[in-house]
Write an enzyme that holds these catalytic residues in place. Structure first.
Site, PDB file in Angstrom:
ATOM      1  N   HIS A   5      13.222 -80.222 -16.943  1.00 16.64           N
ATOM      2  CA  HIS A   5      12.903 -80.368 -15.528  1.00 16.64           C
ATOM      3  C   HIS A   5      13.938 -81.253 -14.822  1.00 16.64           C
ATOM      4  O   HIS A   5      14.349 -80.981 -13.703  1.00 16.64           O
ATOM      5  CB  HIS A   5      11.496 -80.958 -15.425  1.00 16.64           C
ATOM      6  CG  HIS A   5      10.871 -80.721 -14.099  1.00 16.64           C
ATOM      7  ND1 HIS A   5       9.743 -81.347 -13.694  1.00 16.64           N
ATOM      8  CD2 HIS A   5      11.233 -79.930 -13.078  1.00 16.64           C
ATOM      9  CE1 HIS A   5       9.440 -80.963 -12.477  1.00 16.64           C
ATOM     10  NE2 HIS A   5      10.334 -80.094 -12.074  1.00 16.64           N
ATOM     11  N   ARG A  12      42.918 -87.041  30.757  1.00 12.96           N
ATOM     12  CA  ARG A  12      41.497 -87.407  30.762  1.00 12.96           C
ATOM     13  C   ARG A  12      41.217 -88.696  31.520  1.00 12.96           C
ATOM     14  O   ARG A  12      40.075 -88.966  31.885  1.00 12.96           O
ATOM     15  CB  ARG A  12      40.954 -87.497  29.331  1.00 12.96           C
ATOM     16  CG  ARG A  12      41.630 -88.520  28.461  1.00 12.96           C
ATOM     17  CD  ARG A  12      41.284 -88.336  26.978  1.00 12.96           C
ATOM     18  NE  ARG A  12      40.173 -89.151  26.530  1.00 12.96           N
ATOM     19  CZ  ARG A  12      39.824 -89.289  25.258  1.00 12.96           C
ATOM     20  NH1 ARG A  12      40.485 -88.635  24.310  1.00 12.96           N
ATOM     21  NH2 ARG A  12      38.809 -90.039  24.909  1.00 12.96           N
ATOM     22  N   CYS A  35      32.024 -84.466  18.301  1.00 10.96           N
ATOM     23  CA  CYS A  35      31.874 -85.889  18.620  1.00 10.96           C
ATOM     24  C   CYS A  35      32.507 -86.222  19.966  1.00 10.96           C
ATOM     25  O   CYS A  35      32.587 -87.377  20.354  1.00 10.96           O
ATOM     26  CB  CYS A  35      32.445 -86.762  17.507  1.00 10.96           C
ATOM     27  SG  CYS A  35      34.164 -86.413  17.134  1.00 10.96           S
ATOM     28  N   ARG A  85      36.617 -92.200  10.930  1.00 10.45           N
ATOM     29  CA  ARG A  85      37.887 -91.569  11.300  1.00 10.45           C
ATOM     30  C   ARG A  85      39.019 -92.559  11.076  1.00 10.45           C
ATOM     31  O   ARG A  85      38.900 -93.734  11.443  1.00 10.45           O
ATOM     32  CB  ARG A  85      37.809 -91.151  12.776  1.00 10.45           C
ATOM     33  CG  ARG A  85      39.016 -90.400  13.244  1.00 10.45           C
ATOM     34  CD  ARG A  85      38.823 -89.889  14.645  1.00 10.45           C
ATOM     35  NE  ARG A  85      38.929 -90.948  15.645  1.00 10.45           N
ATOM     36  CZ  ARG A  85      38.821 -90.748  16.949  1.00 10.45           C
ATOM     37  NH1 ARG A  85      38.570 -89.531  17.417  1.00 10.45           N
ATOM     38  NH2 ARG A  85      38.934 -91.747  17.803  1.00 10.45           N
ATOM     39  N   GLU A 132      40.940 -81.164  18.022  1.00 10.13           N
ATOM     40  CA  GLU A 132      41.129 -81.649  19.396  1.00 10.13           C
ATOM     41  C   GLU A 132      42.481 -81.241  19.965  1.00 10.13           C
ATOM     42  O   GLU A 132      42.761 -81.464  21.135  1.00 10.13           O
ATOM     43  CB  GLU A 132      40.924 -83.165  19.482  1.00 10.13           C
ATOM     44  CG  GLU A 132      41.681 -83.970  18.447  1.00 10.13           C
ATOM     45  CD  GLU A 132      41.292 -85.452  18.428  1.00 10.13           C
ATOM     46  OE1 GLU A 132      40.650 -85.934  19.359  1.00 10.13           O
ATOM     47  OE2 GLU A 132      41.678 -86.123  17.450  1.00 10.13           O
ATOM     48  N   ASN A 173      36.986 -84.277  24.156  1.00  6.94           N
ATOM     49  CA  ASN A 173      37.621 -85.133  25.171  1.00  6.94           C
ATOM     50  C   ASN A 173      39.110 -84.811  25.244  1.00  6.94           C
ATOM     51  O   ASN A 173      39.670 -84.619  26.327  1.00  6.94           O
ATOM     52  CB  ASN A 173      37.448 -86.618  24.834  1.00  6.94           C
ATOM     53  CG  ASN A 173      36.003 -86.993  24.603  1.00  6.94           C
ATOM     54  OD1 ASN A 173      35.108 -86.258  25.016  1.00  6.94           O
ATOM     55  ND2 ASN A 173      35.771 -88.109  23.939  1.00  6.94           N
ATOM     56  N   ASP A 174      39.723 -84.750  24.054  1.00  2.00           N
ATOM     57  CA  ASP A 174      41.147 -84.411  24.046  1.00  2.00           C
ATOM     58  C   ASP A 174      41.374 -82.922  24.179  1.00  2.00           C
ATOM     59  O   ASP A 174      42.321 -82.491  24.850  1.00  2.00           O
ATOM     60  CB  ASP A 174      41.801 -84.938  22.759  1.00  2.00           C
ATOM     61  CG  ASP A 174      42.110 -86.416  22.882  1.00  2.00           C
ATOM     62  OD1 ASP A 174      42.704 -86.799  23.909  1.00  2.00           O
ATOM     63  OD2 ASP A 174      41.732 -87.180  21.985  1.00  2.00           O
ATOM     64  N   ARG A 180      35.147 -94.953  15.323  1.00  2.00           N
ATOM     65  CA  ARG A 180      36.530 -95.014  15.817  1.00  2.00           C
ATOM     66  C   ARG A 180      37.173 -96.293  15.277  1.00  2.00           C
ATOM     67  O   ARG A 180      37.095 -97.346  15.905  1.00  2.00           O
ATOM     68  CB  ARG A 180      36.547 -95.036  17.345  1.00  2.00           C
ATOM     69  CG  ARG A 180      36.141 -93.715  18.010  1.00  2.00           C
ATOM     70  CD  ARG A 180      36.235 -93.855  19.530  1.00  2.00           C
ATOM     71  NE  ARG A 180      36.210 -92.578  20.225  1.00  2.00           N
ATOM     72  CZ  ARG A 180      35.145 -92.090  20.859  1.00  2.00           C
ATOM     73  NH1 ARG A 180      34.015 -92.768  20.874  1.00  2.00           N
ATOM     74  NH2 ARG A 180      35.222 -90.929  21.484  1.00  2.00           N
TER      75      ARG A 180
HETATM   76  C1  PEP Z   1      37.676 -86.571  21.400  1.00  2.00           C
HETATM   77  O1  PEP Z   1      38.868 -86.447  21.663  1.00  2.00           O
HETATM   78  O2  PEP Z   1      36.798 -85.813  21.849  1.00  2.00           O
HETATM   79  C2  PEP Z   1      37.219 -87.675  20.558  1.00  2.00           C
HETATM   80  C3  PEP Z   1      35.979 -87.759  20.142  1.00  2.00           C
HETATM   81  O3  PEP Z   1      38.136 -88.622  20.229  1.00  2.00           O
HETATM   82  P1  PEP Z   1      38.567 -89.815  21.202  1.00  2.00           P
HETATM   83  O4  PEP Z   1      37.659 -89.787  22.384  1.00  2.00           O
HETATM   84  O5  PEP Z   1      38.454 -91.058  20.402  1.00  2.00           O
HETATM   85  O6  PEP Z   1      39.977 -89.446  21.521  1.00  2.00           O
HETATM   86 MG    MG Z   2      40.332 -87.553  20.601  1.00  2.00          MG
END
Ligand code: PEP
Ligand code: MG
Length: 575
Positions: free
Chosen positions: A187, A462, A499, A330, A428, A451-452, A294
């Site tokens: 088991h 940005r 993220c 990261r 990204e 974001n990037d 981060r």
């Molecule tokens: C992104 O680019 O979406 C990201 C999560 O990384 P950072 O905002 O730290 O560049």
């Molecule tokens: Mg980024």
């Protein structure tokens, strides 16, 4: 170096330090007692403590292994809740002046015999042994083996392991299990296979020959166990381990068979953090994981580069606070608007398009290696995934992984414990998003950094308010690309996370859910609202919504109006 050959019972390769399960002497002398009242109180305290422990383990097992396995513990709890048995123990102590130890053993043995005679489902030897041992260990002051005993990843070495011990160990940080006795269909072994934990049994005399902390390689596919391996053996087995894990991904579901890895109705809600101190906030807000730590902030805050020891402490602090919950750390994404002040790196003419993230790490390899070593050392303390930022080419990714392997081999040769860890990458940079299917074989997961991705795809800084109207994370082009990345991940049976800020955007969440995104990682404060929203969504309807969005014209206004309308109608979005 020592080599043992056992029976391969659950495949996979593990490399880590040995942890021998402590053996306790639970023998006791048969004395007569003077103070009956005190002895009864000892008995009641030990029974209560054992019962509480078993209830706790039952809950953990229910969560991690399901009702069937948890049922075993419920049954054990029921034995200790049986008032008739407790009364018999008390009577023995009162009338015959025996110790609580003697009373427990006598009554449970007699109960076991009666059960065996009865036609009803009998209590197994192991179950009665477990209950007896647990109560005795409390009476004698020996601590039973608990799931929490493993606060560091390790290879468990035991002469023998009961299913009950195995059930407690599996959801913890165990990397592999080796035992002197046992068969391939026990088991314990069956449960371990579900956890993808390598097991070798039947090693006969390994337990006495292995010392706590010895570095080991366990090959659950061949039955080979190497103790104190050479660097060459470590290197070879790290490669084998990777190959095995890649094959496993492919074997579970062949490419193209299904586009879904996780249960579509379950999404991981994770937190983005910048500092170990943020973990408390993440947990308080219900984070099930850290989706992005981060680490560049460790570099940005200080006026000198953080040392390996400082970084190790920070990563370990995050992992230990998160316990068994996954943590994605990261590697430093310095550059862009995140400029450090140590003077270790040159200024860039065009920082977002220059040496940033992994590019910078690969040009300053000794700084990068320091971070990798700190991460590897911390990996023994939790469920760590390492993630590389700003990956642009497959070559960069492979160089980063090779450096990670080199440091891993060095540390293992030094006898440092390294946990089972995963390696992933940020998506990204547009070229990676477009070519995601070319990268999926080299990573365990991907995480979309919108974001990037947005700024690079729409060529809009940005951080520049003058082009803020062009910086459109909800542009259909972003969603189209996000969908193709999620599909590429799912075709290769790896999870796709996000993220970037888009993961917390109430307008985007229904669309991302419909695309099958496996994890949403965001600022801790956004988690509870996102959870409420996700819980209310009707996944099947979200698939339709997502399919509609990716066909829209290249402007985010159309997406916004469409989703607003769909959610305003309610029935089109929610359960
Ligand atoms: C992104 O680019 O979406 C990201 C999560 O990384 P950072 O905002 O730290 O560049
Ligand atoms: Mg980024």
């Amino acid at each position: 170096m020592k080599k043992f050959m056992g029976i391969a019972a659950s495949s996979g390769i593990a490399i880590g330090p040995a942890l021998k399960l402590p053996k306790f002497d639970l023998s006791f002398e048969n004395q007569t007692i003077d103070d009956v009242g005190a002895e009864i109180r000892r008995l009641q305290t030990a029974v209560m403590a054992s019962k509480n422990e078993l209830i706790k383990i039952q809950h953990i097992t229910q969560k991690d292994l399901g009702s069937h396995e948890a049922g075993v513990f419920q049954f054990l709890v029921s034995i200790l809740s049986n008032q008739m048995l407790i009364d018999q123990m008390v009577t023995l102590i009162t009338n015959q002046k025996v110790t609580a130890e003697m009373a427990v053993t006598t009554v449970l043995r007699a109960y076991h015999e009666r059960q065996k005679q009865a036609a009803v489902k009998p209590v197994s030897d192991q179950q009665i042994h477990e209950v007896m041992q647990r109560v005795l260990s409390h009476l004698l002051g020996a601590k039973p083996i608990e799931a929490t005993a493993l606060n560091q990843q390790a290879i468990v070495v035991a002469h023998e392991l009961s299913p009950i011990q195995t059930a407690q160990l599996l959801p913890t940080m165990v990397q592999a299990i080796v035992t002197d006795v046992g068969g391939t269909t026990s088991h314990s072994v069956i449960m371990s296979r579900n956890f993808e934990i390598p097991i070798v049994v039947g090693l006969q005399n390994a337990e006495t020959a292995i010392n706590n902390g010895d570095m080991m390689i366990v090959n659950g596919s061949t039955g080979e166990v190497i103790v104190k391996p050479t660097s060459a053996q470590l290197e070879e087995n790290i490669h084998r381990q990777r190959e095995y894990e890649q094959q496993l991904h492919r074997r579970i579901r062949p490419v193209g068979q299904t586009k879904v890895t996780a249960d579509r109705d379950r999404s991981l809600l994770a937190a983005n953090i910048n500092d170990p101190a943020d973990v408390a906030k993440a947990l308080a807000n219900g984070a099930q994981a850290i989706g992005l730590f981060r680490t560049e902030f460790l570099y940005l805050k200080a006026h000198q580069l953080p040392t390996e020891a400082e970084q190790f402490r920070a990563y370990k602090a995050v992992l230990t606070q998160m316990g068994e919950k996954p943590v994605i750390i990261r590697t430093a994404d310095i550059g862009g608007d995140k400029q450090e002040t140590t003077g270790a790196f040159d200024d860039q003419m065009n920082p977002y398009l220059g040496l940033r993230g992994l590019r910078l790490s690969l040009t300053h390899q000794s700084i990068f290696r320091t971070q990798l070593r700190a991460l590897l050392r911390a990996s023994a303390y939790g469920k760590l995934s390492i993630m590389f930022p700003m990956v642009t080419t497959l070559h960069e990714l492979r160089v980063a992984k090779a450096l990670l392997d080199q440091e891993r081999i060095k540390l293992l040769s030094e006898g440092v414990a390294i946990g089972r860890l995963k390696v992933g990458m940020m998506v990204e940079v547009p070229v990676v998003a477009i070519m995601a299917d070319q990268f999926v074989n080299d990573v365990d997961f991907m995480s979309l950094g919108t974001n990037d991705l947005t700024q690079y795809l729409l060529a809009a800084d940005r951080g520049n308010e003058q082009v803020a109207d062009l910086y459109q994370p909800e542009n259909p082009a972003i969603f189209r690309l996000v969908k193709s990345v999620i599909d590429a991940c799912h075709d290769h049976q790896i999870p796709a996370f996000m993220c970037g800020e888009l993961a917390a955007d109430p307008l985007a969440i229904p669309i991302l859910k419909g695309m099958g995104l496996d994890g949403f990682s965001m600022n801790p404060a956004a988690i509870s609202y996102a959870k409420q929203l996700i819980d209310r969504l009707n996944t099947r309807r979200m698939v339709t919504l997502a399919n509609e969005v990716v066909t829209m014209a290249a402007d985010q206004k159309q997406v916004i109006d469409f989703v607003h309308q769909a959610t305003a109608n309610g029935h089109a979005t929610y359960k």
